[in-house]
Design an enzyme around this catalytic site. Structure first.
Site, PDB file in Angstrom:
ATOM      1  N   GLU A   1      32.846  42.568 -52.967  1.00  0.00           N
ATOM      2  CA  GLU A   1      33.154  43.759 -52.154  1.00  0.00           C
ATOM      3  C   GLU A   1      33.773  43.246 -50.868  1.00  0.00           C
ATOM      4  O   GLU A   1      33.075  42.692 -50.014  1.00  0.00           O
ATOM      5  CB  GLU A   1      31.857  44.528 -51.834  1.00  0.00           C
ATOM      6  CG  GLU A   1      31.149  45.117 -53.040  1.00  0.00           C
ATOM      7  CD  GLU A   1      31.882  46.314 -53.616  1.00  0.00           C
ATOM      8  OE1 GLU A   1      32.805  46.829 -52.959  1.00  0.00           O
ATOM      9  OE2 GLU A   1      31.539  46.728 -54.728  1.00  0.00           O
TER      10      GLU A   1
ATOM     11  N   CYS B   1      33.797  48.653 -43.830  1.00  0.00           N
ATOM     12  CA  CYS B   1      34.887  48.166 -44.668  1.00  0.00           C
ATOM     13  C   CYS B   1      35.810  49.288 -45.106  1.00  0.00           C
ATOM     14  O   CYS B   1      36.968  49.069 -45.398  1.00  0.00           O
ATOM     15  CB  CYS B   1      34.296  47.471 -45.885  1.00  0.00           C
ATOM     16  SG  CYS B   1      33.043  48.472 -46.681  1.00  0.00           S
TER      17      CYS B   1
ATOM     18  N   GLU C   1      43.051  44.325 -41.263  1.00  0.00           N
ATOM     19  CA  GLU C   1      41.749  44.946 -41.013  1.00  0.00           C
ATOM     20  C   GLU C   1      41.280  44.576 -39.606  1.00  0.00           C
ATOM     21  O   GLU C   1      41.254  43.399 -39.250  1.00  0.00           O
ATOM     22  CB  GLU C   1      40.728  44.434 -42.035  1.00  0.00           C
ATOM     23  CG  GLU C   1      39.369  45.077 -41.859  1.00  0.00           C
ATOM     24  CD  GLU C   1      38.360  44.602 -42.906  1.00  0.00           C
ATOM     25  OE1 GLU C   1      38.287  43.385 -43.153  1.00  0.00           O
ATOM     26  OE2 GLU C   1      37.654  45.458 -43.459  1.00  0.00           O
TER      27      GLU C   1
HETATM   28  P1  NAD Z   1      32.321  37.115 -43.688  1.00  0.00           P
HETATM   29  O1  NAD Z   1      33.152  36.979 -44.899  1.00  0.00           O
HETATM   30  O2  NAD Z   1      32.682  36.333 -42.482  1.00  0.00           O
HETATM   31  O3  NAD Z   1      30.789  36.737 -43.993  1.00  0.00           O
HETATM   32  C1  NAD Z   1      30.063  37.369 -45.024  1.00  0.00           C
HETATM   33  C2  NAD Z   1      28.969  36.433 -45.484  1.00  0.00           C
HETATM   34  O4  NAD Z   1      29.552  35.295 -46.101  1.00  0.00           O
HETATM   35  C3  NAD Z   1      28.075  35.897 -44.369  1.00  0.00           C
HETATM   36  O5  NAD Z   1      26.750  35.826 -44.838  1.00  0.00           O
HETATM   37  C4  NAD Z   1      28.655  34.520 -44.112  1.00  0.00           C
HETATM   38  O6  NAD Z   1      27.743  33.610 -43.544  1.00  0.00           O
HETATM   39  C5  NAD Z   1      29.034  34.100 -45.515  1.00  0.00           C
HETATM   40  N1  NAD Z   1      30.064  33.059 -45.589  1.00  0.00           N
HETATM   41  C6  NAD Z   1      30.953  32.671 -44.645  1.00  0.00           C
HETATM   42  N2  NAD Z   1      31.741  31.688 -45.127  1.00  0.00           N
HETATM   43  C7  NAD Z   1      31.350  31.451 -46.402  1.00  0.00           C
HETATM   44  C8  NAD Z   1      31.812  30.585 -47.442  1.00  0.00           C
HETATM   45  N3  NAD Z   1      32.820  29.745 -47.275  1.00  0.00           N
HETATM   46  N4  NAD Z   1      31.203  30.644 -48.644  1.00  0.00           N
HETATM   47  C9  NAD Z   1      30.182  31.521 -48.864  1.00  0.00           C
HETATM   48  N5  NAD Z   1      29.703  32.360 -47.920  1.00  0.00           N
HETATM   49  C10 NAD Z   1      30.286  32.333 -46.701  1.00  0.00           C
HETATM   50  O7  NAD Z   1      32.280  38.672 -43.371  1.00  0.00           O
HETATM   51  P2  NAD Z   1      31.545  39.398 -42.169  1.00  0.00           P
HETATM   52  O8  NAD Z   1      32.304  39.110 -40.910  1.00  0.00           O
HETATM   53  O9  NAD Z   1      30.094  39.106 -42.225  1.00  0.00           O
HETATM   54  O10 NAD Z   1      31.735  40.932 -42.583  1.00  0.00           O
HETATM   55  C11 NAD Z   1      32.900  41.635 -42.316  1.00  0.00           C
HETATM   56  C12 NAD Z   1      33.781  41.712 -43.538  1.00  0.00           C
HETATM   57  O11 NAD Z   1      33.033  42.211 -44.634  1.00  0.00           O
HETATM   58  C13 NAD Z   1      34.941  42.663 -43.366  1.00  0.00           C
HETATM   59  O12 NAD Z   1      36.103  42.107 -43.909  1.00  0.00           O
HETATM   60  C14 NAD Z   1      34.533  43.867 -44.174  1.00  0.00           C
HETATM   61  O13 NAD Z   1      35.575  44.669 -44.642  1.00  0.00           O
HETATM   62  C15 NAD Z   1      33.760  43.256 -45.274  1.00  0.00           C
HETATM   63  N6  NAD Z   1      32.821  44.239 -45.855  1.00  0.00           N
HETATM   64  C16 NAD Z   1      33.110  44.749 -47.091  1.00  0.00           C
HETATM   65  C17 NAD Z   1      32.278  45.711 -47.636  1.00  0.00           C
HETATM   66  C18 NAD Z   1      32.558  46.298 -48.998  1.00  0.00           C
HETATM   67  O14 NAD Z   1      31.653  46.916 -49.559  1.00  0.00           O
HETATM   68  N7  NAD Z   1      33.728  46.126 -49.559  1.00  0.00           N
HETATM   69  C19 NAD Z   1      31.166  46.145 -46.929  1.00  0.00           C
HETATM   70  C20 NAD Z   1      30.912  45.599 -45.684  1.00  0.00           C
HETATM   71  C21 NAD Z   1      31.748  44.623 -45.149  1.00  0.00           C
END
Ligand code: NAD
Length: 500
Positions: free
Chosen positions: A268, A302, A403
């Site tokens: 997601e 998101c 975004e």
């Molecule tokens: P992010 O991708 O920076 O982090 C998400 C998670 O992934 C965190 O727990 C982070 O520590 C972990 N992470 C970071 N690098 C990683 C790697 N290399 N491998 C595995 N895990 C890793 O996102 P964020 O800043 O926490 O959240 C915002 C983003 O999430 C926005 O782009 C938003 O659109 C998206 N989002 C999507 C949905 C959906 O349902 N589609 C819902 C909420 C947020």
């Protein structure tokens, strides 16, 4: 903009939460410090204060969590009857309901979600777990007629995938964790949860309640820490499936990391959703809906309807009304029940969003509301940004293409259905979308033409545990919610039996 005069310092969190004990990892039913002894700070974005010190898991902690989850899966858990998994999930739902006020406060303190909004999430979260509890007793295969020679019986059975790595973001700390953990447990999987480093407190509290509900040790494990911990989960050969919510860039990294053992993935990811207002819409509802589609949770959603397409003949008046509404919004301490916009979740997020607002100014968009940080009086130390409505935006601007994940609307006029559908779809994302019109045919035609996982007509942000949710294109794959969600946590086995 109405910046609330309530001083941030005057609104204090409950004493018990104001000075929290260091938070540990949950591995095999035991709360323990990380093997390296390292911790990181959880900060309150409204004040900059340290809320808690949290264990930073090392690779060996991730290994230990995976071993525990595997042992629990191969042990009694995978043989647990559906009724029992259902009973445990229903018990968990009751416990979350019991402690919901504390969850709401944790999310408010840790990511700045206004308390009115975090408190309003009770029904969604508790309802979601009850929905998946129902799913636990509805898993079934099929008996299949075949054309094989002789008499051959064929049927399918569904089996739990195994050990699930659940990697979640910070923008809805409790609900995002529940959205992964509940279907996994309903299916009979075991879980290694990796919360966001910016919002670990309510996922940790969720794990405490999972223990209290009576799930066996090792069924639920939590490894806290930054991206490296998520990367270790994504690459771990002992994990069978990763359920991920987060940015598209991280999603791509997870796809690459998962290749080693060809993990199953559901993703997601990000969005840049169009919200389309036709001149024949109920404009009062549409003005409020268009603002709500972006300013909710300070735009950290998101599905934010951040590309606002308005039919030209009503464009100027409509956008001015949205801007007026934005200027009236109450921005202030997330602990104040009257606050509509709290701070952004972190200094990093604040800098990102301000970077986009500055890009909007530089590229020639006109801020009809906001367009700057909010720093008067008590807001000065927090990560506050004014709700912003840019007019004169163009499809090729950075603020329209990328975004932002902040309270920023980019408004643009359109002239025809064909044009707006083409422009709405002209993005690498495809998560949410909105259509506002009183013309039923037009609504359905546009809904059919939009390339997005969800189309809301005359509403926005309506989520329900029974309605599938997910993305087209680079917004990810797989669906959460709905009856198909649990399939992401199940394998299908075909059994073919030659009868004598
Ligand atoms: P992010 O991708 O920076 O982090 C998400 C998670 O992934 C965190 O727990 C982070 O520590 C972990 N992470 C970071 N690098 C990683 C790697 N290399 N491998 C595995 N895990 C890793 O996102 P964020 O800043 O926490 O959240 C915002 C983003 O999430 C926005 O782009 C938003 O659109 C998206 N989002 C999507 C949905 C959906 O349902 N589609 C819902 C909420 C947020």
């Amino acid at each position: 903009m109405n910046e609330t005069l309530t001083p941030v310092a005057a609104l204090q969190p409950p004493k018990a939460l104001a000075s929290m004990a260091p938070k540990k990892l949950l591995i095999n039913g035991q709360w323990r410090a990380s093997a390296s002894g390292k911790t990181f700070e959880s900060l309150n974005p409204a004040t900059g204060d340290v809320l808690a010190h949290i264990a930073e898991a090392s690779d060996s902690d991730v290994d230990a969590a995976v071993v525990a989850a595997r042992k629990a899966f191969e042990g009694s858990w995978s043989a647990t009857k559906p009724f029992e998994r259902q009973r445990l999930l229903l018990k968990l739902a009751d416990l979350i309901d019991r402690d919901y006020d504390e969850f709401a406060m944790l999310d408010t303190l840790e990511m700045g979600m206004p308390i009115a909004r975090s408190s309003a999430g009770r029904q969604r979260v508790v309802g979601m777990i009850r929905f998946y509890a129902g799913q636990a007793t509805a898993i079934h295969g099929q008996s299949i007629q075949n054309s094989l020679p002789g008499t051959v019986l064929s049927y399918t059975v569904k089996e739990a995938v195994g050990v699930v790595g659940a990697i979640v973001p910070w923008n809805g700390p409790l609900s995002q964790a529940v959205w992964k953990v509940a279907p996994a447990l309903a299916a009979g999987c075991t879980v290694v949860l990796k919360p966001s480093e910016q919002a670990s407190l309510s996922p940790l509290k969720l794990a405490e309640l999972i223990e209290e509900a009576g799930f066996p040790p090792g069924v639920m494990n939590v490894v806290t820490g930054a991206g490296a911990v998520g990367a270790a989960v994504a690459a771990h050969p002992g994990i069978d499936k990763v359920g991920f919510t987060g940015s598209t860039a991280t999603g791509q990294a997870i796809v690459r990391a998962s290749a080693g053992n060809l993990k199953r993935l559901s993703l997601e990811l990000g969005g840049k959703s169009p919200d389309i207002i036709f001149a024949d819409a109920d404009l009062d509802a549409a003005v409020a809906g268009a603002a709500n589609a972006v300013f909710t949770n300070c735009g950290q959603i998101c599905i934010a309807g951040s590309r606002l397409f308005v039919e030209r003949k009503i464009h100027d008046e409509f956008v001015h009304r949205v801007a007026e509404l934005a200027t009236r919004m109450r921005i202030g301490s997330p602990l104040d029940h009257a606050t509509e916009l709290g701070p952004l979740a972190s200094r990093l997020q604040f800098d990102r969003v301000m970077g986009y607002i500055n890009a909007g100014h530089e590229e020639g968009a006109k801020a009809l509301a906001g367009g700057a940080r909010a720093d008067t009086g008590a807001l000065a130390n927090g990560c506050y940004v004014q709700p912003t409505v840019f007019a004169d935006a163009r499809d090729d601007m950075k603020i329209v293409r990328e975004e932002i994940f902040g309270p920023v609307i980019s408004a643009m006029p359109f002239d025809s259905v064909e044009e707006v559908v083409q422009r709405a779809n002209n993005t690498s994302y495809g998560l949410g979308s909105g259509v506002w019109t009183r013309d039923l045919s037009k609504a359905h035609l546009v809904a059919g033409a939009l390339k997005a996982g969800t189309v809301w007509v005359n509403c926005y942000l309506q989520l329900d545990a029974a309605i599938p949710f997910g993305g087209y294109k680079m917004s990810g794959y797989g669906r959460e919610s709905g009856t198909e969600h649990i399939d992401h946590y199940l394998q299908t086995k075909s059994v073919v039996v030659k009868l004598a």
